[in-house]
Write a protein that holds these residues in place. Structure first.
Motif, PDB file in Angstrom:
ATOM      1  N   ALA A 294      26.494 -17.674 -13.793  1.00 25.70           N
ATOM      2  CA  ALA A 294      27.201 -18.941 -13.641  1.00 25.70           C
ATOM      3  C   ALA A 294      28.139 -19.096 -14.820  1.00 25.70           C
ATOM      4  N   TYR A 295      29.346 -19.614 -14.561  1.00 25.97           N
ATOM      5  CA  TYR A 295      30.296 -19.879 -15.641  1.00 25.97           C
ATOM      6  C   TYR A 295      30.308 -21.376 -15.919  1.00 25.97           C
ATOM      7  N   ASP A 296      30.248 -21.743 -17.206  1.00 25.32           N
ATOM      8  CA  ASP A 296      30.257 -23.138 -17.635  1.00 25.32           C
ATOM      9  C   ASP A 296      31.558 -23.395 -18.395  1.00 25.32           C
ATOM     10  N   ALA A 297      32.479 -24.128 -17.779  1.00 32.05           N
ATOM     11  CA  ALA A 297      33.796 -24.361 -18.377  1.00 32.05           C
ATOM     12  C   ALA A 297      33.737 -25.307 -19.566  1.00 32.05           C
ATOM     13  N   THR A 298      32.695 -26.131 -19.658  1.00 30.80           N
ATOM     14  CA  THR A 298      32.636 -27.113 -20.748  1.00 30.80           C
ATOM     15  C   THR A 298      32.432 -26.458 -22.107  1.00 30.80           C
ATOM     16  N   ASN A 299      31.757 -25.325 -22.137  1.00 31.26           N
ATOM     17  CA  ASN A 299      31.521 -24.635 -23.419  1.00 31.26           C
ATOM     18  C   ASN A 299      31.941 -23.173 -23.397  1.00 31.26           C
ATOM     19  N   ASN A 300      32.643 -22.776 -22.316  1.00 21.77           N
ATOM     20  CA  ASN A 300      33.103 -21.393 -22.154  1.00 21.77           C
ATOM     21  C   ASN A 300      31.955 -20.405 -22.324  1.00 21.77           C
ATOM     22  N   ARG A 301      30.875 -20.676 -21.628  1.00 25.75           N
ATOM     23  CA  ARG A 301      29.705 -19.803 -21.656  1.00 25.75           C
ATOM     24  C   ARG A 301      29.460 -19.223 -20.263  1.00 25.75           C
ATOM     25  N   ILE A 302      28.926 -18.023 -20.248  1.00 21.82           N
ATOM     26  CA  ILE A 302      28.517 -17.360 -19.010  1.00 21.82           C
ATOM     27  C   ILE A 302      27.017 -17.112 -19.112  1.00 21.82           C
ATOM     28  N   TYR A 303      26.291 -17.486 -18.068  1.00 17.10           N
ATOM     29  CA  TYR A 303      24.841 -17.298 -18.049  1.00 17.10           C
ATOM     30  C   TYR A 303      24.501 -16.256 -16.989  1.00 17.10           C
ATOM     31  N   LEU A 304      23.723 -15.247 -17.381  1.00 18.99           N
ATOM     32  CA  LEU A 304      23.303 -14.197 -16.460  1.00 18.99           C
ATOM     33  C   LEU A 304      21.786 -14.116 -16.446  1.00 18.99           C
ATOM     34  N   MET A 305      21.234 -13.791 -15.267  1.00 22.07           N
ATOM     35  CA  MET A 305      19.783 -13.625 -15.152  1.00 22.07           C
ATOM     36  C   MET A 305      19.405 -12.151 -15.203  1.00 22.07           C
ATOM     37  N   THR A 306      18.284 -11.890 -15.843  1.00 20.48           N
ATOM     38  CA  THR A 306      17.782 -10.521 -15.907  1.00 20.48           C
ATOM     39  C   THR A 306      16.274 -10.539 -16.142  1.00 20.48           C
ATOM     40  N   ALA A 307      15.690  -9.361 -16.148  1.00 21.26           N
ATOM     41  CA  ALA A 307      14.248  -9.215 -16.387  1.00 21.26           C
ATOM     42  C   ALA A 307      13.962  -7.753 -16.686  1.00 21.26           C
ATOM     43  N   GLU A 308      12.714  -7.469 -17.013  1.00 23.59           N
ATOM     44  CA  GLU A 308      12.249  -6.086 -17.156  1.00 23.59           C
ATOM     45  C   GLU A 308      11.685  -5.627 -15.819  1.00 23.59           C
ATOM     46  N   TYR A 309      11.827  -4.313 -15.552  1.00 24.34           N
ATOM     47  CA  TYR A 309      11.409  -3.790 -14.264  1.00 24.34           C
ATOM     48  C   TYR A 309      10.311  -2.735 -14.414  1.00 24.34           C
ATOM     49  N   GLY A 310       9.471  -2.662 -13.379  1.00 23.49           N
ATOM     50  CA  GLY A 310       8.428  -1.651 -13.308  1.00 23.49           C
ATOM     51  C   GLY A 310       8.546  -0.860 -12.022  1.00 23.49           C
ATOM     52  N   ALA A 311       7.528  -0.111 -11.693  1.00 26.72           N
ATOM     53  CA  ALA A 311       7.524   0.712 -10.481  1.00 26.72           C
ATOM     54  C   ALA A 311       7.564  -0.173  -9.238  1.00 26.72           C
ATOM     55  N   PRO A 312       8.162   0.332  -8.150  1.00 26.40           N
ATOM     56  CA  PRO A 312       8.197  -0.445  -6.908  1.00 26.40           C
ATOM     57  C   PRO A 312       6.799  -0.762  -6.399  1.00 26.40           C
ATOM     58  N   ALA A 313       6.651  -1.920  -5.791  1.00 25.07           N
ATOM     59  CA  ALA A 313       5.385  -2.291  -5.169  1.00 25.07           C
ATOM     60  C   ALA A 313       5.161  -1.413  -3.941  1.00 25.07           C
ATOM     61  N   ALA A 314       3.926  -1.338  -3.512  1.00 23.05           N
ATOM     62  CA  ALA A 314       3.590  -0.508  -2.357  1.00 23.05           C
ATOM     63  C   ALA A 314       4.409  -0.904  -1.138  1.00 23.05           C
ATOM     64  N   GLY A 315       5.057   0.075  -0.523  1.00 26.18           N
ATOM     65  CA  GLY A 315       5.857  -0.160   0.664  1.00 26.18           C
ATOM     66  C   GLY A 315       7.268  -0.644   0.394  1.00 26.18           C
ATOM     67  N   SER A 316       7.649  -0.726  -0.877  1.00 28.56           N
ATOM     68  CA  SER A 316       8.992  -1.191  -1.239  1.00 28.56           C
ATOM     69  C   SER A 316       9.742  -0.120  -2.006  1.00 28.56           C
ATOM     70  N   LYS A 317      11.068  -0.122  -1.888  1.00 30.84           N
ATOM     71  CA  LYS A 317      11.897   0.813  -2.641  1.00 30.84           C
ATOM     72  C   LYS A 317      12.476   0.163  -3.891  1.00 30.84           C
ATOM     73  N   ARG A 318      12.400  -1.159  -3.952  1.00 31.97           N
ATOM     74  CA  ARG A 318      12.965  -1.868  -5.095  1.00 31.97           C
ATOM     75  C   ARG A 318      11.979  -1.883  -6.268  1.00 31.97           C
ATOM     76  N   PRO A 319      12.485  -1.735  -7.489  1.00 31.59           N
ATOM     77  CA  PRO A 319      11.588  -1.840  -8.638  1.00 31.59           C
ATOM     78  C   PRO A 319      11.017  -3.248  -8.737  1.00 31.59           C
ATOM     79  N   SER A 320       9.804  -3.354  -9.202  1.00 33.08           N
ATOM     80  CA  SER A 320       9.168  -4.664  -9.317  1.00 33.08           C
ATOM     81  C   SER A 320       9.595  -5.348 -10.608  1.00 33.08           C
ATOM     82  N   VAL A 321       9.620  -6.671 -10.578  1.00 39.63           N
ATOM     83  CA  VAL A 321       9.946  -7.459 -11.768  1.00 39.63           C
ATOM     84  C   VAL A 321       8.657  -7.689 -12.551  1.00 39.63           C
ATOM     85  N   LEU A 322       8.648  -7.278 -13.799  1.00 39.41           N
ATOM     86  CA  LEU A 322       7.446  -7.441 -14.621  1.00 39.41           C
ATOM     87  C   LEU A 322       7.235  -8.913 -14.955  1.00 39.41           C
ATOM     88  N   PRO A 323       5.991  -9.381 -14.882  1.00 39.08           N
ATOM     89  CA  PRO A 323       5.704 -10.792 -15.152  1.00 39.08           C
ATOM     90  C   PRO A 323       6.157 -11.228 -16.544  1.00 39.08           C
TER      91      PRO A 323
END
Length: 333
Positions: A294-323
């Motif tokens: 998201a871009y915030d024009a009031t303070n010229n900041r950009i916010y991005l979401m991220t996390a650490e990843y682990g092995a895919p859950a059973a039956g999935s191809k996507r890496p799992s998001v670590l708690p």
């Protein structure tokens, strides 16, 4: 002498604008929020110093002055997008798995109403000229137009394919990317109808979209490392900028005329100079998986979401998001 002075002043102005545009961005902070699971879109409310983050079955609300969570809208199934009413009191959430739009109180974060929509509402926007909410349904290929005063759907508009992120120009037009057709649809808010479909040459699977309302330009982000720039009046393509891989969201800084793309596959933020040939003037390393922002024009900041990843859950191809690795990256100058 007057001509020289005017010319010199204009040159200085151009140099200053170029300097603003090319000052590099950097990661200035990181806010660790914790929690489990994935996320989708973010929305900044600059006036209230708040950041709304869709996070599985809830929406996290963060104070952008402190980076601390101040509350959450809970009890939903699978949140995707957030829109805000100009009244400053209410907000709207697309609950994909719930096939509904939720109205919430921005002071207490309480759910005020749940309105059935189409199948899997994803992108969502508030349209100010008609005071309606537009929920774009990813699986039923249509848009539910909601009157928030009546708390009901007042129109359902068919779309030619799967809608992704929308933008509203504030003058009665809504634009939305159609992911599986590589196109943009323009809608008329007053008439509650689609009025044009525009192809996006050189684009595969458009997702995020940003709008430059001053110059009537749309910025879509696509697979294949491309950002097509479209004339919002004619539908003609103006440029095709190069960005990073795996983009999902776009933003725009009207003051500096810079367009942004958050690229999850390469873990980068692309900065495109919309005032000087649509060249990518910076590629900032963020983190792999940081695909929405998201871009915030009031303070010229950009916010991005991220996390650490682990092995895919059973039956999935996507890496799992670590708690408890759910983190906001704060980008600024």
């Amino acid at each position: 002498m007057k001509r020289y002075t005017a010319s010199l002043a204009a040159t200085c102005c151009l140099i200053a604008m170029s300097s603003i545009a090319q000052t590099p961005y950097k990661i200035v902070d990181q806010w660790k929020l914790g929690g489990t699971g994935g996320w989708d879109y973010l929305l900044a409310d600059g006036a209230a110093h708040r950041l709304y983050i869709t996070h599985n079955g809830r929406v996290e609300v963060v104070d952008t002055a402190t980076g601390k969570a101040v509350g959450a809208v809970t009890g939903l199934k699978s949140t995707h997008g957030v829109a805000l009413d100009p009244d400053g009191k209410t907000g709207y959430i697309s609950d994909g798995a719930g096939n509904a739009v939720v109205i919430f109180d921005r002071s207490t974060f309480a759910v005020l109403a749940t309105i059935p929509a189409g199948t899997n509402p994803d992108g969502i926007a508030y349209e100010p000229t008609t005071k309606t909410v537009w929920a774009f349904n990813g699986r039923s290929n249509n848009v539910s137009v909601i009157d928030p005063a009546k708390k009901e759907v007042v129109a359902t508009i068919a779309l030619p394919g799967k809608p992704e992120f929308p933008q509203v120009d504030g003058k009665g037009s809504i634009f939305v990317n159609i992911e599986d057709k590589n196109s943009i649809v323009k809608l008329d808010a007053a008439g509650k109808k689609a009025v044009a479909t525009w192809a996006l040459p050189g684009c595969e699977s458009p997702s995020g979209m940003a709008l430059d309302s001053d110059h009537s330009r749309l910025f879509s982000v696509c697979d294949g490392n491309k950002m097509p720039v479209t004339d919002a009046k004619t539908g003609k393509q103006i440029a095709l900028a190069t960005i990073g891989a795996g983009p999902d969201a776009a933003g725009y800084d009207a003051k500096a005329q810079l367009a942004f793309s958050s690229n999850g596959e390469t873990g980068t933020l692309s900065v495109v100079d919309a005032a000087n040939g649509y060249k990518t003037v910076q590629t900032l390393a963020t983190k792999k998986g940081a695909r929405t922002m998201a871009y915030d024009a009031t303070n010229n900041r950009i916010y991005l979401m991220t996390a650490e990843y682990g092995a895919p859950a059973a039956g999935s191809k996507r890496p799992s998001v670590l708690p408890d690795t759910f983190t906001v990256l704060v980008v600024g100058k």
